[in-house]
Write an enzyme that holds these catalytic residues in place. Structure first.
Site, mmCIF file in Angstrom:
data_model
loop_
_atom_site.group_PDB
_atom_site.id
_atom_site.type_symbol
_atom_site.label_atom_id
_atom_site.label_comp_id
_atom_site.label_asym_id
_atom_site.label_seq_id
_atom_site.Cartn_x
_atom_site.Cartn_y
_atom_site.Cartn_z
ATOM 1 C CE LYS A 27 -18.055 64.871 43.766
ATOM 2 N NZ LYS A 27 -18.255 65.586 45.038
ATOM 3 C CG ASN A 28 -15.293 63.955 46.627
ATOM 4 O OD1 ASN A 28 -15.682 65.034 46.187
ATOM 5 N ND2 ASN A 28 -16.120 63.043 47.116
ATOM 6 N NE ARG A 97 -19.318 69.444 54.321
ATOM 7 C CZ ARG A 97 -19.755 69.755 55.523
ATOM 8 N NH1 ARG A 97 -20.785 70.567 55.660
ATOM 9 N NH2 ARG A 97 -19.182 69.280 56.596
ATOM 10 C CB CYS A 121 -25.253 66.305 47.666
ATOM 11 S SG CYS A 121 -24.602 66.156 46.013
ATOM 12 N NE ARG A 126 -22.571 66.971 53.243
ATOM 13 C CZ ARG A 126 -22.040 66.834 52.019
ATOM 14 N NH1 ARG A 126 -22.692 67.308 50.987
ATOM 15 N NH2 ARG A 126 -20.881 66.248 51.856
ATOM 16 C CG ASP A 322 -19.870 59.529 48.080
ATOM 17 O OD1 ASP A 322 -20.787 60.004 48.771
ATOM 18 O OD2 ASP A 322 -18.751 60.061 47.993
ATOM 19 C CB ILE A 344 -21.986 58.522 56.348
ATOM 20 C CG1 ILE A 344 -21.200 57.211 56.210
ATOM 21 C CG2 ILE A 344 -21.068 59.749 56.426
ATOM 22 C CD1 ILE A 344 -19.953 57.041 56.999
ATOM 23 N NE ARG A 415 -22.621 69.585 42.708
ATOM 24 C CZ ARG A 415 -22.771 69.556 44.026
ATOM 25 N NH1 ARG A 415 -23.960 69.501 44.549
ATOM 26 N NH2 ARG A 415 -21.715 69.603 44.818
HETATM 27 N N1 EPU Z 1 -19.610 65.798 60.460
HETATM 28 C C1 EPU Z 1 -19.885 66.450 61.635
HETATM 29 N N2 EPU Z 1 -19.253 67.634 61.868
HETATM 30 C C2 EPU Z 1 -18.389 68.194 61.003
HETATM 31 C C3 EPU Z 1 -18.091 67.512 59.798
HETATM 32 C C4 EPU Z 1 -18.728 66.315 59.552
HETATM 33 O O1 EPU Z 1 -20.687 65.985 62.450
HETATM 34 O O2 EPU Z 1 -17.865 69.282 61.294
HETATM 35 C C5 EPU Z 1 -20.287 64.513 60.176
HETATM 36 C C6 EPU Z 1 -21.156 64.533 58.931
HETATM 37 O O3 EPU Z 1 -22.434 65.074 59.199
HETATM 38 C C7 EPU Z 1 -21.213 63.065 58.580
HETATM 39 C C8 EPU Z 1 -19.829 62.565 59.011
HETATM 40 O O4 EPU Z 1 -19.297 63.566 59.857
HETATM 41 O O5 EPU Z 1 -22.205 62.424 59.341
HETATM 42 C C9 EPU Z 1 -18.860 62.323 57.891
HETATM 43 O O6 EPU Z 1 -18.876 63.416 56.986
HETATM 44 P P1 EPU Z 1 -17.581 63.932 56.253
HETATM 45 O O7 EPU Z 1 -17.144 65.202 56.902
HETATM 46 O O8 EPU Z 1 -16.595 62.827 56.121
HETATM 47 O O9 EPU Z 1 -18.175 64.240 54.844
HETATM 48 P P2 EPU Z 1 -17.672 65.371 53.910
HETATM 49 O O10 EPU Z 1 -16.227 65.546 54.144
HETATM 50 O O11 EPU Z 1 -18.577 66.541 54.014
HETATM 51 C C10 EPU Z 1 -16.938 63.893 51.901
HETATM 52 C C11 EPU Z 1 -17.278 63.835 50.449
HETATM 53 C C12 EPU Z 1 -18.682 63.261 50.290
HETATM 54 C C13 EPU Z 1 -18.717 61.874 50.921
HETATM 55 C C14 EPU Z 1 -18.282 61.959 52.386
HETATM 56 C C15 EPU Z 1 -18.182 60.620 53.078
HETATM 57 C C16 EPU Z 1 -16.122 65.750 49.562
HETATM 58 C C17 EPU Z 1 -16.218 67.096 48.965
HETATM 59 N N3 EPU Z 1 -17.257 65.180 49.897
HETATM 60 O O12 EPU Z 1 -17.908 64.743 52.492
HETATM 61 O O13 EPU Z 1 -18.897 63.136 48.894
HETATM 62 O O14 EPU Z 1 -20.026 61.365 50.873
HETATM 63 O O15 EPU Z 1 -16.983 62.590 52.469
HETATM 64 O O16 EPU Z 1 -17.300 59.796 52.399
HETATM 65 O O17 EPU Z 1 -15.039 65.188 49.689
HETATM 66 C C18 EPU Z 1 -20.129 63.196 46.907
HETATM 67 O O18 EPU Z 1 -19.047 63.189 46.304
HETATM 68 O O19 EPU Z 1 -21.234 63.026 46.353
HETATM 69 C C19 EPU Z 1 -20.129 63.400 48.364
HETATM 70 C C20 EPU Z 1 -21.220 63.756 49.042
#
Ligand code: EPU
Length: 438
Positions: A27-28, A97, A121, A126, A322, A344, A415
């Site tokens: 998915k990601n 997201r 989610c 976030r 995850d 995280i 999803r």
């Molecule tokens: N963060 C910030 N500021 C930002 C962006 C992120 O503080 O501008 C923080 C977040 O709050 C978190 C940390 O950085 O504490 C890491 O978050 P990250 O940005 O890596 O998460 P994401 O990119 O929003 C992706 C996956 C998630 C997965 C996380 C961690 C996608 C669409 N989503 O999220 O997947 O949990 O990386 O590996 O790629 C899922 O598939 O169920 C899912 C939630």
């Protein structure tokens, strides 16, 4: 409105599941590849695309911008030359997201984008500060519109193009890394991302973009350097989405809990080292092949229960957040006291309350830490799937529990998991999807 739930009859702790589970594309990785199509002057052909709700929503998002999207089976063809809008649709973005990564290619190609605060989610706050700051450092101007409770962010390049620059991420961010890697492809000069995330989906995306003319170095390390250039061309090639490591990991945990002889195929075990090591260290036997995993309940070791182990979620290659919820279900069956530290996301342990109702002995220390004492027998319950990964953890819990469980809000599971009930039924799980017109 159609409401769907799963009805699952549990195995009461027996190890009965047999057969093969094939793993779909990630998915990601798929969602980001679809957004990346905006960087191309010709049609992009993506294969091994999982058949899941988030892919359909991403296709809708692209279509609303003016792209032509043909989603058929596991293949997706996207042409973006007719894009007429850079405003991301509110309703979809607020649920997804991954919509935030569209900002990268849209800013790179058109120099502007507007989007609401992205959803996805409900696993804690976030924030998007890294995105807003990053684009401003690359020469964009930010304005924010607040209409009642609705916030819309508008970014616009002040010069001709985005300016390559050095970005240091305070926190490693998966979507942040992908967004600026894509923005850098069409920016002026060099974009350097420091403290970049290392997830394999990022490396796969970089390899694909490089094969089509991008100049990205260092993906898969903490420093990524992108030399800006013109629009990419796929020249009839295709991007094959790598297997979903979270899907594979979830089935591996299920196999360790309830497998008699289960094989997980079309996966990449090299992406699951942290989980495999953890399962083995806690006493589960996992065989690893080049592209498969196998768990067998070996005669003579029948009643062997896994033992407790402490876990801390971490960016790749550490233990993935995850897989934290399915792992907590596993630990509820492990002898002793395990500490689980979710580093995280701060809202990603709330689902443990429902596992407690099923009989698990889980104490929440604070929003980031729980102690799981096992083994405890679980019993079937009525459960509400709160998010994608916790939803699947409830499915696993229901499979090992005694009695029947009902899992509501199946949309959250659809999803991210393709044909989940079909794949579970094939290995012997008694699961039914029930649809009710509300
Ligand atoms: N963060 C910030 N500021 C930002 C962006 C992120 O503080 O501008 C923080 C977040 O709050 C978190 C940390 O950085 O504490 C890491 O978050 P990250 O940005 O890596 O998460 P994401 O990119 O929003 C992706 C996956 C998630 C997965 C996380 C961690 C996608 C669409 N989503 O999220 O997947 O949990 O990386 O590996 O790629 C899922 O598939 O169920 C899912 C939630």
């Amino acid at each position: 409105m159609l409401k769907e739930h799963f009805l699952i009859s549990g195995l009461a702790g027996k190890k009965k599941l047999t057969g093969t589970v094939s793993i779909p594309g990630a998915k990601n990785a798929a969602l980001k590849a679809m957004a990346a199509s905006i960087l191309f002057k010709d049609e992009v052909n993506i294969t091994n695309v999982p058949n899941i709700e988030d892919v359909s929503r991403t296709a809708d998002l692209l279509t609303e911008l003016g792209a032509k999207v043909a989603l058929r089976g596991h293949s997706c063809r996207i042409a973006t030359n007719d894009i007429h809008s850079t405003d991301l649709a509110s309703e979809i973005s607020k649920r997804l997201r991954a919509s935030i990564v569209f900002a990268g290619p849209l800013m790179g190609r058109f120099g502007k984008v507007s989007f609401p605060h992205p959803g996805g989610c409900v696993i804690g706050e976030r924030p998007i500060d890294l995105f807003l700051e990053g684009f401003q450092k690359m020469g964009a101007k930010l304005s924010v519109e607040n209409e009642g409770e609705r916030t819309r962010y508008m970014l616009r390049v002040t010069g001709k193009k985005l300016r390559g620059t050095e970005l240091f991420f305070r926190i490693q961010s998966v979507t942040g890394t992908e967004t600026f890697m894509m923005a850098g492809v069409l920016a002026d000069g060099e974009t350097i991302i420091k403290n970049a995330a290392l997830e394999p989906e990022i490396t796969a995306l970089a390899q694909f973009l490089n094969a089509c003319g991008a100049r990205i170095e260092g993906a898969g390390t903490t420093t990524i350097c992108v030399k800006g250039g013109g629009l990419l061309s796929s020249r009839g090639g295709k991007f094959e989405i790598p297997p979903d490591r979270i899907d594979a990991g979830s089935f591996l945990i299920l196999a360790a809990l309830a497998g008699k002889d289960m094989e997980i195929t079309n996966c990449n075990p090299a992406h699951l080292e942290s989980l495999i090591d953890l399962l083995r260290s806690s006493g589960s036997a996992v065989s690893v092949g080049k592209n498969y995993l196998r768990v067998r309940d070996i005669p003579g070791m029948k009643n062997k229960k896994p033992h407790a182990i402490n876990v801390k979620t971490h960016e790749y290659p550490g233990f993935p957040t995850d897989l934290q919820a399915p792992l907590v279900v596993y630990l509820s069956q492990a002898a002793g006291e395990s500490m689980v530290f979710e580093t995280i996301f701060e809202g990603r342990l709330n689902y443990t309350e429902s596992l407690r109702r099923m009989g698990a002995d889980i104490v929440m220390m604070d929003p980031h830490r729980v102690i799981v004492k096992g083994p405890t027998a679980l019993s079937g319950k009525d459960l509400e799937s709160p998010d994608l990964r916790a939803g699947l953890a409830f499915v696993i819990a229901a499979v090992i529990a005694k009695g029947d469980s009902v899992i509501h809000n199946v949309y959250n599971i659809d999803r991210g998991y393709e044909r989940i009930e079909e794949r579970l039924r094939a290995i012997g799980v008694s699961i039914e999807r029930v649809s009710i017109l509300d």
